[in-house]
Design a protein around this motif. Sequence first.
Motif, mmCIF file in Angstrom:
data_model
loop_
_atom_site.group_PDB
_atom_site.id
_atom_site.type_symbol
_atom_site.label_atom_id
_atom_site.label_comp_id
_atom_site.label_asym_id
_atom_site.label_seq_id
_atom_site.Cartn_x
_atom_site.Cartn_y
_atom_site.Cartn_z
ATOM 1 N N GLY A 36 -33.931 -7.592 96.564
ATOM 2 C CA GLY A 36 -36.285 -8.107 96.960
ATOM 3 C C GLY A 36 -37.049 -8.326 95.385
ATOM 4 O O GLY A 36 -36.969 -7.708 94.769
ATOM 5 N N ARG A 37 -37.707 -9.113 94.860
ATOM 6 C CA ARG A 37 -38.368 -9.851 93.900
ATOM 7 C C ARG A 37 -37.259 -9.733 92.661
ATOM 8 O O ARG A 37 -37.436 -9.315 91.728
ATOM 9 N N GLY A 38 -36.333 -10.789 93.745
ATOM 10 C CA GLY A 38 -35.087 -11.291 92.190
ATOM 11 C C GLY A 38 -34.267 -10.245 91.233
ATOM 12 O O GLY A 38 -33.591 -10.566 91.271
ATOM 13 N N TRP A 39 -34.271 -9.098 91.990
ATOM 14 C CA TRP A 39 -33.460 -8.064 91.679
ATOM 15 C C TRP A 39 -32.160 -7.860 92.955
ATOM 16 O O TRP A 39 -32.151 -7.859 93.785
ATOM 17 N N ARG A 40 -30.838 -8.197 91.394
ATOM 18 C CA ARG A 40 -29.708 -7.686 92.143
ATOM 19 C C ARG A 40 -29.471 -6.750 91.654
ATOM 20 O O ARG A 40 -28.790 -6.287 90.259
ATOM 21 N N LEU A 41 -28.460 -5.586 93.128
ATOM 22 C CA LEU A 41 -27.956 -4.264 92.583
ATOM 23 C C LEU A 41 -26.470 -4.359 92.457
ATOM 24 O O LEU A 41 -26.214 -4.465 94.026
ATOM 25 N N ARG A 42 -25.363 -3.992 92.365
ATOM 26 C CA ARG A 42 -24.254 -3.898 92.427
ATOM 27 C C ARG A 42 -23.962 -2.449 91.982
ATOM 28 O O ARG A 42 -24.080 -1.893 91.228
ATOM 29 N N VAL A 43 -23.877 -1.330 93.527
ATOM 30 C CA VAL A 43 -22.951 0.102 92.909
ATOM 31 C C VAL A 43 -21.700 -0.109 93.732
ATOM 32 O O VAL A 43 -21.055 -1.009 94.102
ATOM 33 N N ALA A 44 -21.087 1.257 92.621
ATOM 34 C CA ALA A 44 -19.156 1.311 93.086
ATOM 35 C C ALA A 44 -19.360 2.634 92.732
ATOM 36 O O ALA A 44 -19.995 3.165 91.960
ATOM 37 N N ALA A 45 -17.956 3.151 93.277
ATOM 38 C CA ALA A 45 -17.097 4.759 93.527
ATOM 39 C C ALA A 45 -16.341 4.248 93.735
ATOM 40 O O ALA A 45 -15.887 4.192 94.565
ATOM 41 N N ASP A 46 -15.623 5.284 92.633
ATOM 42 C CA ASP A 46 -14.263 5.327 92.889
ATOM 43 C C ASP A 46 -13.440 7.037 92.571
ATOM 44 O O ASP A 46 -13.889 7.428 91.431
ATOM 45 N N ALA A 47 -13.175 7.636 94.192
ATOM 46 C CA ALA A 47 -12.666 8.779 93.668
ATOM 47 C C ALA A 47 -10.972 8.671 93.774
ATOM 48 O O ALA A 47 -10.367 8.148 94.864
ATOM 49 N N ARG A 48 -10.420 9.585 93.393
ATOM 50 C CA ARG A 48 -8.798 10.001 93.020
ATOM 51 C C ARG A 48 -8.609 11.878 93.328
ATOM 52 O O ARG A 48 -9.534 12.537 92.162
#
Length: 805
Positions: A160-172
Amino acid sequence: MTKPLLCLLLLLPCLAAAQSFDDGYYPFAVREEPQPMIETDTTLFYRAVQAAEDAYGRITDFNLPQVSLRRRGQEFRDERIELDGIVVSWRHTAALRLLGAAEEHTAGIAAESDAPGAAGGVRRFVFTPDEALTPHLASVRLTDRNYRVGAKVSSSLDVGRGWRLRVAADARTGRDMHVEGVFTNALTAGFHLSKRFAGGSELSLLAVVPPSVRGTRLSSVGEAFTLTGDPLYNPAWGFQQGRVRNSRVRRECVPLGVASWRMPLTAKTSLALTLGGEAGLRRYSALGWYDARTPMPDNYRYLPSYTGDRESEQAWRSRDARYTQVRWDELIAQNRLAGGEAVYALEDRVERIGDVQADAAFVTELDGRLTLRYGGWVRRTSTRHYKQMRDLLGADYLVDIDQYLVDDDTYGNLLQNDLRHPDRRIGRGDRFGYDYTFVVREAGVRLQAAYRSDRLRADAALVLSDGVIFRRGHYEKELFPGSLSCGASRRLHFTPYTLRLSAGWAFTPRHYLSAALLAAARMPEAEALFFQPQYNNRTVDDPAAEKNYAAELAYRMTGPVVGLEVTAYATLRLDAAQTQRYYDDMAGLYCDMSVSGIGWRALGVEAAADIRLSQRWSLALAASVQRSEYVRDPLVTVLSDADNTVVDMRAVSRMGGCVPGGAPRATACAELAYFGPKGWGCRLSAGYVGGRYAEPSFLRRTDRIASQGGTSPELFDAFVRQERLDDALTLGASLFKSFYFDRSRLVAALMLRNLLGDNDMVYSAYEAQRVRRIAAGDQTLWQPHATRLTYALPRSFYVTVSYRF
């Protein structure tokens, strides 16, 4: 039951359909579909043919045998990795890819990005505002190397309001199925938040947190591998109350944070401001022994070649863990018999990292063809090193004294590691032994002019900076009282620079020729400037910046059927340096060694070709030949560790003709791919590496060691001859299947490596510094210790399933 399981295994592998690299195991996920053949030939492609793809690296990074390689003779640290103008560590690259950053890689010095170039190439990460068609990813993987099970997720969201969120997780997590004691428990999580404002400004925030715990393996000598019959023998582990325990465990968590702001200043000029850095801890455990025998089972004194008894040989051949592995229960028993003070303990060598950088980058488009990029940066790195007690192994305490001097007749009364807190008793979690900080500061400016036309491109880049390195001791060592060990050392100043010129001409939209030249000086590593940084402020006598000179000539051809890239290169490095602490057998002393004036060169040719055999079949080929060797005899200075008295001053190390370890004479790789109907496909690859040598020792080639120890032609040859490693040859194969849905895609793949099952393929090797004393009647003979080896893993598999939607 067997057939369904087999089908499941075949379906499982190809993880990330949009993942360019997956832990180095399977980088093909984005290329598992045949691309349409392009027939057009227009001037629109003049600039396309100029783009440097590094086809050789794309083909060989994954497909060559799993051996330690120094491409073009360059070291791993020679490659520059950057994000928004600041340098980032290799440990964060996987997270940046998972978060969706676009990756541009240029080998050698022909950098096409904003970076001014580096001897080992440039790897640049950029976050673009473009929205992916399938912004969400979920994947799982199974393997037998380093860990067992892994999973990763990533998502790109409009919040919203022009914000873009990228999230990520990697588990081993899990244990290696081939090497006992090796395991991984790791989790990497991160986010990237961005917003584009009215007027074209953009704000970007990034954070990555990568905690991990990894059990590692150690190199050993050929005798240990031969006796056990196991090329994957690992001397680092042993049984404690019937359970496997590894003495060499890496624990680290070094989070990364970056904030950047981009804004247009005028119609032709824009500004990018970036502030970032990383801070955290790295720990590496190791066994410590105090006025006692070494607990390492593969020490030369415990091997049958030294003991000469049949019982030891039989025990090693039968893999008796009491002989071949760390005897944890015995170490604990020895501590309990010692009356409270530790004889053995498990120590952590700790690095507390603090790295802060700021960068300002201007871009001015003077016209449609000439672009100026200019700006400046500052960087401050502070790395604190100390030992910390992890496990007293049943003891109550350890007195913080220099255990190596306990029986010394001369310095046995100068034992305190921390003179301001004498005879301090150490418990679990306490610091001891040494405590110091390296501080590196650097500030610089850069200017790059780039000219682009349909046929011609030319670049000129200049970087000038000023840097300082110093050590700050936090303990006052009794051997070196006052400012000799405590407080700040003298500041060492350097003026690094980089000058790069490049030009290229497109003869046609399919043929392009380019050339590049580089002259640079860089600051040496802080560790190379101090004889004994753990507790001595003494710097080397002749600190100098490393000089790098390089030249490249490249030809590129593109076409609907064949794409070809050929690069000839020449690299020269001068005035490199290193220091090391070791036990000098001939002097009978613990010594500090400084090596200065190291110089080597590399001359070679790399070639790569992509051949479209048909709509469904493709062939990729890559090969290189090079001549990499030391071209200068460096100077070796050896000082006594206890009082800095000279053992050997500026001795010549006769390195002429030796080859840097991991710099092969020849490499070759072939990859055949088939893209079948309904999403099926497979790949078969073969790789070859030849002309490799063990990393040579500078000390062994000085007159004091080689001439004094080489009392016969055979012994002299043993000191100066560099050991050549066997050529490496492996085969690999993969099978993949893509399932297409309305707006999503499921990809599965199975990959097999080293199908030949070659258990004798050496991954890396280095010559030992120490020499062995042999009593023969009334004579004393010397011979070098055996080369330390690490073998490559045998046949292994990687299975991955990913869903992108």
